[in-house]
Design a protein around this motif. Structure first.
Motif, PDB file in Angstrom:
ATOM      1  N   ASP A  68     -25.672  15.348 -29.740  1.00 19.88           N
ATOM      2  CA  ASP A  68     -25.058  14.590 -28.651  1.00 19.88           C
ATOM      3  C   ASP A  68     -25.826  14.824 -27.357  1.00 19.88           C
ATOM      4  O   ASP A  68     -26.149  15.952 -27.004  1.00 19.88           O
ATOM      5  CB  ASP A  68     -23.604  15.008 -28.462  1.00 19.88           C
ATOM      6  N   ILE A  69     -26.110  13.728 -26.648  1.00 20.54           N
ATOM      7  CA  ILE A  69     -26.789  13.815 -25.358  1.00 20.54           C
ATOM      8  C   ILE A  69     -25.765  13.574 -24.268  1.00 20.54           C
ATOM      9  O   ILE A  69     -25.067  12.554 -24.269  1.00 20.54           O
ATOM     10  CB  ILE A  69     -27.940  12.785 -25.264  1.00 20.54           C
ATOM     11  N   LYS A  70     -25.634  14.515 -23.371  1.00 17.02           N
ATOM     12  CA  LYS A  70     -24.677  14.361 -22.279  1.00 17.02           C
ATOM     13  C   LYS A  70     -25.110  13.231 -21.357  1.00 17.02           C
ATOM     14  O   LYS A  70     -26.290  13.067 -21.057  1.00 17.02           O
ATOM     15  CB  LYS A  70     -24.567  15.669 -21.496  1.00 17.02           C
ATOM     16  N   ASN A  71     -24.122  12.450 -20.920  1.00 16.32           N
ATOM     17  CA  ASN A  71     -24.415  11.369 -19.974  1.00 16.32           C
ATOM     18  C   ASN A  71     -24.669  11.964 -18.593  1.00 16.32           C
ATOM     19  O   ASN A  71     -23.796  12.623 -18.015  1.00 16.32           O
ATOM     20  CB  ASN A  71     -23.239  10.391 -19.920  1.00 16.32           C
ATOM     21  N   TYR A  72     -25.872  11.731 -18.090  1.00 19.97           N
ATOM     22  CA  TYR A  72     -26.247  12.268 -16.783  1.00 19.97           C
ATOM     23  C   TYR A  72     -25.685  11.366 -15.688  1.00 19.97           C
ATOM     24  O   TYR A  72     -25.781  10.142 -15.753  1.00 19.97           O
ATOM     25  CB  TYR A  72     -27.771  12.353 -16.658  1.00 19.97           C
ATOM     26  N   ILE A  73     -25.105  11.949 -14.687  1.00 19.11           N
ATOM     27  CA  ILE A  73     -24.595  11.204 -13.530  1.00 19.11           C
ATOM     28  C   ILE A  73     -25.575  11.415 -12.379  1.00 19.11           C
ATOM     29  O   ILE A  73     -25.861  12.558 -11.999  1.00 19.11           O
ATOM     30  CB  ILE A  73     -23.186  11.704 -13.125  1.00 19.11           C
TER      31      ILE A  73
ATOM     32  N   ARG B 189     -23.852   9.283  -7.251  1.00 18.89           N
ATOM     33  CA  ARG B 189     -22.475   9.173  -7.764  1.00 18.89           C
ATOM     34  C   ARG B 189     -21.810  10.547  -7.882  1.00 18.89           C
ATOM     35  O   ARG B 189     -20.627  10.700  -7.611  1.00 18.89           O
ATOM     36  CB  ARG B 189     -22.497   8.489  -9.131  1.00 18.89           C
ATOM     37  N   LYS B 190     -22.584  11.527  -8.277  1.00 19.76           N
ATOM     38  CA  LYS B 190     -22.042  12.865  -8.494  1.00 19.76           C
ATOM     39  C   LYS B 190     -21.514  13.478  -7.207  1.00 19.76           C
ATOM     40  O   LYS B 190     -20.462  14.137  -7.193  1.00 19.76           O
ATOM     41  CB  LYS B 190     -23.136  13.754  -9.100  1.00 19.76           C
TER      42      LYS B 190
END
Length: 574
Positions: A3-8, A12-13
């Motif tokens: 699983d690849i984490k969705n980068y923000i 937006r972060k």
């Protein structure tokens, strides 16, 4: 597959969620806090300003403040823990509707809002409609919104955000509480970027953050987007990497190029540009950097506070050196020329070639003396001539005068020798010469009348008649004119004109009207003479230099001022 984490992304972060998180808009935040404390919240808000200054962010925060279940009057901040705050943050609150007017511009979209306005909020205290880029709505959509916007139900609030206020109808603007959000100060953005880099675990120096802040042009979102790009290049972040991302080149070479342009050194300037170009420097960014350096130099020259300029010490030192060596009039001309030439780059088929021409033109323009320098040089030459005249003539002076006289004679011989002149096939028009001679005499006579303060007679002779013929013999003195005016006054003045000429010349003149067609009016002839003088004046080398110094300038008239002497008082102590 892992699983690849969705980068923000950083924009937006680290988007502000409270009023205290917003930077650079303190005045607007204070007004919103005050209106909430006093329960004087408007039914319609309009946030306007350039990109990335916090318009939509403020709209969302305002929506949370109004609907927060745990809001405290002592500190106007959303709690971020109640159901309304969480649902607004996750964009799934039924009572807070955010609409993109760029994609939904029609009347049908506005009617959908109007239909929903009459329904009470489901879970929130207020039903809020946030319309982003509201200027994109059509004229019909604005008209449909007018009545509802003016008198909405008590539990409805409209919040608009736009980058182009001038496109919104005045009928809409007058129904809103307006807030103009300003660009964020570069120093504030720079410090904010330092904080974000630290939170992300990256090392970056202040100079690099200053560069990013300047490139963002007051937009926090743009600054965070650039920082996002920079942080992917490795840790710690070096200044060279930031310059590469921004398309900037080596600051040392750019400063050297800037200095050489002022000095007028074409060869070395071209060599430095070639070096910058090979290193991948953006011509557009290089042009903008040169303009910014000129701007900084002029601000320092006018003695504006240097602390307000976000530039490093090395750049400041070079700019101060230039300011010490060059006058303000020269720097003003340099700014005007560089701005004019840079605008041409976008229209040119070859940017590199155009920029090289820009360098050459700026270098040679810097060698041309300014009008103030010319005046000073002329005064110096006059002083030297006066000193020469006071000294007794030497053998060298006599020889020089003799040489000049000989050259003048040679030039006269060349000009009068038809064999040495260029062979042109144009023949002299004898008829034209005759007409010009007659017009010249007629002008001389009319000028005599004008000097006698007979302005009405002079005006009609110049504008209401064309000269047909003028005879000036010992026995006959007659002027024939063609009447081209419908005014009866013009015919009545002829007898008076003849009488005035008789008095002025002590000779009998006859003025009559002719059915023949005349050549031209005296006013047209004088206008033609002025044009000839201007054409001849433009050929003068001194005037050519002046026209080159001032872009888009033109000689429109010539006036003789006579001899102007400037007397200088000597000091009594001398």
């Amino acid at each position: 597959m892992t699983d690849i984490k969705n980068y923000i992304v950083l924009a937006r972060k680290y988007r502000p969620k409270k009023l205290s998180d917003i930077i650079g808009q303190e005045e607007t935040c204070k007004i919103i806090e005050g209106s909430v404390k006093l329960d004087r919240i408007a039914h319609a808000f309009l946030f306007s300003g350039t990109r990335g200054v916090g318009k939509t962010t403020l709209a969302r925060i305002l929506a949370k403040i109004v609907n927060c279940s745990n809001l405290k009057k002592e500190m106007i901040e959303p709690c971020e823990n109640c159901g309304n705050c969480k649902s607004i943050n996750s964009d799934n609150n039924l009572d807070v509707v955010e609409i993109d007017a760029a994609s939904r511009t029609g009347v049908s979209d506005v009617r959908e809002i109007i239909d929903n306005v009459n329904y009470r909020p489901v879970s929130a205290k207020k039903k809020i409609f946030i319309i982003d880029e509201v200027h994109m709505l059509s004229k019909a959509a604005f008209n449909a919104l007018l009545k509802t916007l003016e008198e909405p139900p008590p539990d409805v609030i409209f919040i608009f955000a736009t980058t182009e206020t001038e496109k919104i109808p005045l009928t809409i603007l007058s129904r809103c509480q307006r807030f103009q959000l300003s660009r964020i100060d570069a120093d504030l953005i720079s410090r904010f970027l330092m904080q974000i880099s630290g939170k992300e675990g990256f090392e970056i120096d202040l100079e690099g953050c200053n560069l990013i802040a300047q490139a963002s042009e007051g937009s926090v979102r743009d600054a965070l987007s650039i920082l996002d790009n920079v942080l992917t290049r490795g840790n710690p972040v070096k200044i060279e990497v930031i310059r590469s991302v921004l398309g900037l080149s080596d600051v040392g070479l750019v400063l050297q190029l800037f200095q050489l342009l002022f000095e007028g050194d074409v060869i070395r300037s071209i060599q430095i540009f070639e070096d910058l170009y090979k290193k991948g420097a953006s011509i557009q960014m290089l042009s903008q950097t040169l303009m910014k350096l000129t701007y900084h130099a002029m601000r320092i020259k006018t003695q504006i506070d240097k602390d307000s300029l976000v530039i490093d010490s090395k750049t400041l030192k070079i700019i101060e050196l230039i300011c010490a060596n060059y006058e303000m009039d020269f720097m003003v001309r340099f700014w005007e020329l560089i701005q004019k030439y840079i605008n041409e780059i976008n229209k040119c088929f070859d940017e590199k070639q155009c920029f090289e021409m820009l360098i050459m033109r700026l270098c040679y323009a810097s060698l041309i003396p300014t009008p103030f320098e010319l005046v000073n040089n002329n005064d110096l030459i006059k002083d030297q001539e006066k000193q020469k005249n006071t000294k007794p003539p030497t053998d060298q002076t006599i020889a020089t005068n003799h040489t000049q006289s000989a050259s003048d004679i040679t030039e006269d011989v060349f000009n009068n020798n038809l064999a040495l002149k260029k062979n042109t096939n144009d023949k002299v028009d004898i008829k034209t010469q005759k007409e010009e001679s007659s017009l010249s005499k007629f002008k001389f006579l009319v000028d005599k009348i004008e000097k006698n303060s007979e302005m009405l007679v002079s005006y009609h002779l110049k504008n209401s008649f064309r000269l047909v013929s003028l005879i000036d013999n010992k026995s006959v003195k007659e002027i024939e004119l063609e009447n081209i005016s419908n005014s009866q006054d013009s015919k009545k003045i002829l007898w008076k004109a003849a009488k005035l000429l008789n008095e002025e010349t002590k000779e009998r003149w006859m003025i009559s009207l002719s059915s023949k067609t005349g050549d031209k009016t005296l006013a047209e002839y004088e206008l033609e003479l002025d044009r000839r003088k201007i054409t001849e004046l433009k050929k003068d080398s001194f005037v050519k230099k002046i026209l080159e110094i001032i872009p888009e300038s033109e000689v429109v008239s010539i006036m003789e001022l006579g001899n102007i002497e400037i007397s200088k008082k000597k000091d009594n102590n001398e």
